[in-house]
Design an enzyme around this catalytic site. Structure first.
Site, PDB file in Angstrom:
ATOM      1  N   HIS A  25      -3.414  -1.220  -1.877  1.00  0.00           N
ATOM      2  CA  HIS A  25      -4.451  -0.517  -1.520  1.00  0.00           C
ATOM      3  C   HIS A  25      -5.634  -0.949  -2.218  1.00  0.00           C
ATOM      4  O   HIS A  25      -5.572  -1.182  -3.450  1.00  0.00           O
ATOM      5  CB  HIS A  25      -4.198   0.694  -1.613  1.00  0.00           C
ATOM      6  CG  HIS A  25      -5.312   1.693  -0.988  1.00  0.00           C
ATOM      7  ND1 HIS A  25      -5.114   2.039   0.398  1.00  0.00           N
ATOM      8  CD2 HIS A  25      -6.449   2.405  -1.376  1.00  0.00           C
ATOM      9  CE1 HIS A  25      -6.202   2.621   0.761  1.00  0.00           C
ATOM     10  NE2 HIS A  25      -6.960   2.935  -0.292  1.00  0.00           N
TER      11      HIS A  25
ATOM     12  N   ASP B   9       0.860  -1.222  -0.131  1.00  0.00           N
ATOM     13  CA  ASP B   9      -0.015  -0.201   0.087  1.00  0.00           C
ATOM     14  C   ASP B   9       0.912   1.370   0.001  1.00  0.00           C
ATOM     15  O   ASP B   9       1.829   1.574   0.945  1.00  0.00           O
ATOM     16  CB  ASP B   9      -1.146  -0.083   1.391  1.00  0.00           C
ATOM     17  CG  ASP B   9      -1.963   0.712   1.199  1.00  0.00           C
ATOM     18  OD1 ASP B   9      -1.942   2.000   0.261  1.00  0.00           O
ATOM     19  OD2 ASP B   9      -2.988   0.979   1.926  1.00  0.00           O
TER      20      ASP B   9
END
Length: 417
Positions: free
Chosen positions: A210, A179
């Site tokens: 993400h 992420d």
């Protein structure tokens, strides 16, 4: 979440802000039963869009009364963005202008509004959030009276770790290893700050980015999304329910399949769009119509009359049952799902079989069924065990009696003095 025919009732409701500044919209999804524990769903930065409504409907099917509050209402009411470059630009502008303190007041107002609804059992309410909502779920555990909180890839949690001492309810966090909004140093601070707390779970998903749980998204990773969902449901059910007797539901399903052999009754135990996958032969069906046809034409009435299931062990989890059993029959009829195209041989077959049975709420969602197809083929005379490292009925017998010889295939052909 996976697509499914709608089984919940939905509506829009108004939520009164606690600071006297007005009221804001919320999307409300009701479970099929009409009641259940409450769940406030905190949005991504794209507003209460189609994705958030689909997630709400999905959790309603799991048995929750789900409320998705419009958390951007103080900037612009009823934001519903997609994922185009222009939508991303607008979403980040809204995110930068978001008043987190006021937003958390609105989260508490939403929790309180949900508790007051008569459909919410025992006034129990949890929080579930994604992206922006993932951080708000963390803050809900710290600042609100939520009974449980679950956050997916929350952005900025590392900047609020000084509040970790205020966590007052069970909290589960799902963190994506790749992420970019939570780089490795931030992720490590989160893990270290929350390590050792019995009321907090932090799960890091390797190799994913993400929004790995957003179906259809660029970074969607099905295996990680399924694992995260299983953990989320476990956290929610442990704290607020709902609680179903999954073992009894599975037993009833099997009764309809193998005892009364009634396809419609069998399907009545399942969600609107279930699926079955017999892994070794890739037989089954996806969706109501396909599965109903499969059950009618190739399964329920196609098993030999002496078919029996001998239970060995059972594991019941938050949303699934895993059964270990012996599947026994005499091959007096064709069995399309296990031995497609093979005429009856009259041979006796006994094989270990594993069933992984997933539920949504109180309905069966899917079955993953595993067995050793080589052992089946040996026992019906289609595979010569002398030519390959495979075994026949011995696999079933050793499952019942672990003292029988091990490693016989490894030592086959060796001279023994």
């Amino acid at each position: 979440m996976q697509e499914n025919r709608a089984t919940s009732a939905t509506q829009h409701v108004r939520i009164q802000a606690t600071d006297g500044s007005g009221s804001f919209n919320g999307y409300l999804a009701m479970p099929r039963s009409g009641s259940g524990p409450g769940l406030v769903l905190a949005q991504e930065i794209f507003g209460v869009n189609a994705t958030m409504r689909e997630v709400a409907d999905y959790y309603a099917e799991e048995g929750y009364v789900v409320l998705v509050p419009d958390l951007f209402w103080r900037q612009q009411p009823d934001v519903e963005l997609g994922y185009s470059p222009d939508d991303w630009q607008r979403a980040f502008a809204l995110y930068k202008g978001f008043d987190e303190a006021r937003g958390m007041e609105d989260m508490q107002a939403s929790i309180s509004a949900l508790r007051r609804r008569p459909e919410v059992q025992d006034a129990k309410v949890g929080v579930l959030g994604f992206c922006l909502g993932g951080k708000l779920a963390y803050l809900a555990a710290c600042r609100t009276d939520a009974d449980v909180a679950v956050g997916y890839y929350g952005v900025g949690i590392d900047a609020a770790l000084d509040e970790a001492g205020n966590i007052r309810c069970p909290l589960a966090l799902h963190v994506a290893e790749l992420d970019g909004f939570c780089p490795p140093e931030a992720r490590e601070r989160i893990v270290q700050a929350l390590r050792g707390r019995t009321d907090v779970e932090v799960h890091v998903y390797p190799g994913v980015d993400h929004a790995f749980a957003r179906v259809g998204g660029e970074h969607y990773h099905r295996a990680s999304a399924l694992m995260a969902h299983e953990r989320s449901i476990a956290a929610l059910k442990s704290a607020i329910g709902p609680h179903y007797d999954l073992a009894a539901l599975w037993d009833k399903h099997c009764e309809y399949e193998f005892a009364t052999r009634n396809v419609d009754d069998t399907m009545s135990t399942m969600v609107a769009e279930p699926y079955v996958n017999h892994i070794p032969t890739m037989t089954g069906g996806v969706g109501y119509e396909a599965l109903h046809s499969f059950y009618s034409n190739h399964f329920v009435n196609s098993n030999p009359p002496d078919t029996s299931l001998v239970p060995i062990s059972r594991t019941v989890g938050a949303s699934q049952v895993v059964d270990e059993m012996l599947f026994c029959f005499t091959h007096t009829t064709e069995i399309p799902w296990m031995l497609p195209g093979v005429p009856p041989t009259g041979k006796r077959v006994e094989i270990p079989l594993l069933a992984v049975v997933k539920f949504r709420g109180d309905k069966l969602y899917h079955e993953h069924i595993y067995w050793d197809q080589a052992s089946v083929l040996v026992q019906v005379g289609l595979l010569d065990p002398k030519l390959l490292p495979v075994a026949g009925v011995e696999t079933a017998r050793k499952l019942l009696d672990e003292t029988l010889p091990s490693n016989s295939l490894m030592h086959r052909g060796e001279n023994v003095d």
